[in-house]
Design a protein around this motif. Structure first.
Motif, short mmCIF file in Angstrom:
data_model
loop_
_atom_site.label_atom_id
_atom_site.label_comp_id
_atom_site.label_asym_id
_atom_site.label_seq_id
_atom_site.Cartn_x
_atom_site.Cartn_y
_atom_site.Cartn_z
N VAL A 107 -11.01 6.68 -5.16
CA VAL A 107 -10.92 7.07 -6.62
C VAL A 107 -10.57 5.52 -7.21
O VAL A 107 -10.36 4.71 -6.45
CB VAL A 107 -9.64 8.04 -7.05
N PRO A 108 -11.06 5.52 -8.40
CA PRO A 108 -10.75 4.09 -9.19
C PRO A 108 -9.27 3.87 -9.34
O PRO A 108 -8.55 4.86 -9.74
CB PRO A 108 -11.85 4.04 -10.27
N ILE A 109 -8.77 2.82 -9.41
CA ILE A 109 -7.23 2.60 -9.55
C ILE A 109 -7.12 1.32 -10.46
O ILE A 109 -8.22 0.46 -10.39
CB ILE A 109 -6.42 2.47 -8.19
N ARG A 110 -6.11 1.36 -11.14
CA ARG A 110 -5.72 -0.05 -11.85
C ARG A 110 -4.29 -0.35 -11.71
O ARG A 110 -3.44 0.41 -11.66
CB ARG A 110 -5.88 0.13 -13.29
N ALA A 123 -10.03 2.88 -4.20
CA ALA A 123 -8.84 2.94 -3.00
C ALA A 123 -9.07 4.36 -2.69
O ALA A 123 -9.65 5.17 -3.36
CB ALA A 123 -7.54 2.79 -3.65
N GLN A 124 -8.35 4.60 -1.66
CA GLN A 124 -8.40 5.97 -0.85
C GLN A 124 -7.12 6.64 -1.41
O GLN A 124 -6.01 6.25 -1.07
CB GLN A 124 -8.36 5.94 0.36
N ALA A 125 -7.32 7.94 -1.91
CA ALA A 125 -6.06 8.86 -2.33
C ALA A 125 -6.06 10.17 -1.89
O ALA A 125 -7.32 10.40 -1.42
CB ALA A 125 -6.18 8.88 -3.70
N HIS A 134 0.29 7.77 -10.10
CA HIS A 134 0.54 6.32 -9.36
C HIS A 134 0.71 6.43 -7.91
O HIS A 134 1.18 7.28 -7.37
CB HIS A 134 1.83 5.86 -10.04
N MET A 135 0.00 5.30 -7.15
CA MET A 135 0.22 5.26 -5.77
C MET A 135 0.38 3.93 -5.56
O MET A 135 0.27 2.91 -6.29
CB MET A 135 -1.30 5.88 -5.07
N THR A 136 1.00 3.67 -4.38
CA THR A 136 0.93 2.32 -3.75
C THR A 136 -0.08 1.89 -2.91
O THR A 136 -0.81 2.53 -2.16
CB THR A 136 2.25 2.27 -2.68
N VAL A 137 -0.48 0.60 -3.05
CA VAL A 137 -1.58 -0.07 -2.50
C VAL A 137 -1.19 -1.47 -1.86
O VAL A 137 -0.22 -2.06 -2.66
CB VAL A 137 -2.98 -0.15 -3.43
N THR A 146 -5.93 -3.92 1.03
CA THR A 146 -5.89 -4.01 2.43
C THR A 146 -5.15 -2.92 3.08
O THR A 146 -4.51 -2.09 2.24
CB THR A 146 -5.48 -5.35 3.00
N SER A 147 -5.16 -2.74 4.19
CA SER A 147 -4.16 -1.86 4.69
C SER A 147 -2.91 -2.23 4.87
O SER A 147 -2.44 -3.36 4.89
CB SER A 147 -4.61 -1.53 6.27
N ALA A 148 -1.86 -1.20 5.02
CA ALA A 148 -0.51 -1.45 5.08
C ALA A 148 -0.29 -1.95 6.24
O ALA A 148 -0.88 -1.97 7.25
CB ALA A 148 0.34 -0.25 4.68
#
Length: 208
Positions: A107-110, A123-125, A134-137, A146-148
């Protein structure tokens, strides 16, 4: 108890007869190579168990320290931001993971960068995520997604896997050594049987 009976019980005592110095050899069919093979197998088992334990613990601890340093480096070079989803995510993904759950969907995120500007990316949601949520990236130093960083569970899983792999290699080598020992002893027994048969067979022929 009579002295004769006492001596008879001592002769049958398995603890007295099962010592390393004198493996039971009162079986008339047991040869010297059989006794030697038994002793070598005991020695091989002890060596393999000791090597597997040492290698497993040593390599497991080395993998643990390495993963801990990797995690520290990841935490020093990555940071988390709260991003807004700009479009509804698909309800389900066309593929699933090992547990049968749907994989994440793009999905597109900002989000707001450190200098106050807005940045957008893919990003992957979770499937079914809605616009406006909202999501944490996680971002690297250049601001790319990048990955966590790995968590404690991943660190210990890697360490345990490394230790068990090293122990398995040692056990495999021990099993191979045991097989080679058995083959060598079988050849020695076959040679002994052939030599004895060549000595006894002419006498049997004369009797027949």
């Amino acid at each position: 108890m009579s002295p004769l009976k006492s001596r008879h019980l001592k002769a049958r005592d398995p603890m007295r007869a099962g010592s390393w110095g004198r493996v039971r050899s009162d079986n008339p069919l047991k040869r010297g190579v059989d006794v030697l093979e038994t002793r070598l197998r005991f020695l091989l088992c002890a060596v393999v168990v000791a090597c597997a334990s040492v290698l497993g613990v040593t390599n497991g601890m080395a993998a643990l320290h390495h993963e801990q340093s990797v995690v520290e480096q990841q935490r020093a070079t990555r940071h988390a931001v709260r991003a807004e989803i700009l479009r509804d995510a698909a309800k389900s993904a066309p593929w699933t993971d090992e547990s049968g759950r749907s994989e994440r969907v793009p999905v597109p995120i900002r989000w707001t960068a450190g200098d106050g500007s807005h940045a957008t990316a893919q990003a992957q949601a979770p499937p079914g995520a809605e616009r406006g949520q909202h999501m944490t990236v996680w971002l690297d130093r250049s601001g790319r997604i990048t990955s966590a960083p790995s968590d404690g569970h991943d660190v210990w899983a890697t360490a345990v896997t490394g230790g068990l792999s090293s122990a398995a290699v040692a056990l495999g080598c021990g099993a191979l050594a045991g097989l080679l020992l058995r083959i060598a002893c079988d050849r020695r027994r076959a040679a002994g049987w052939e030599a004895e048969w060549s000595r006894v067979e002419p006498e049997w022929r004369r009797r027949i």
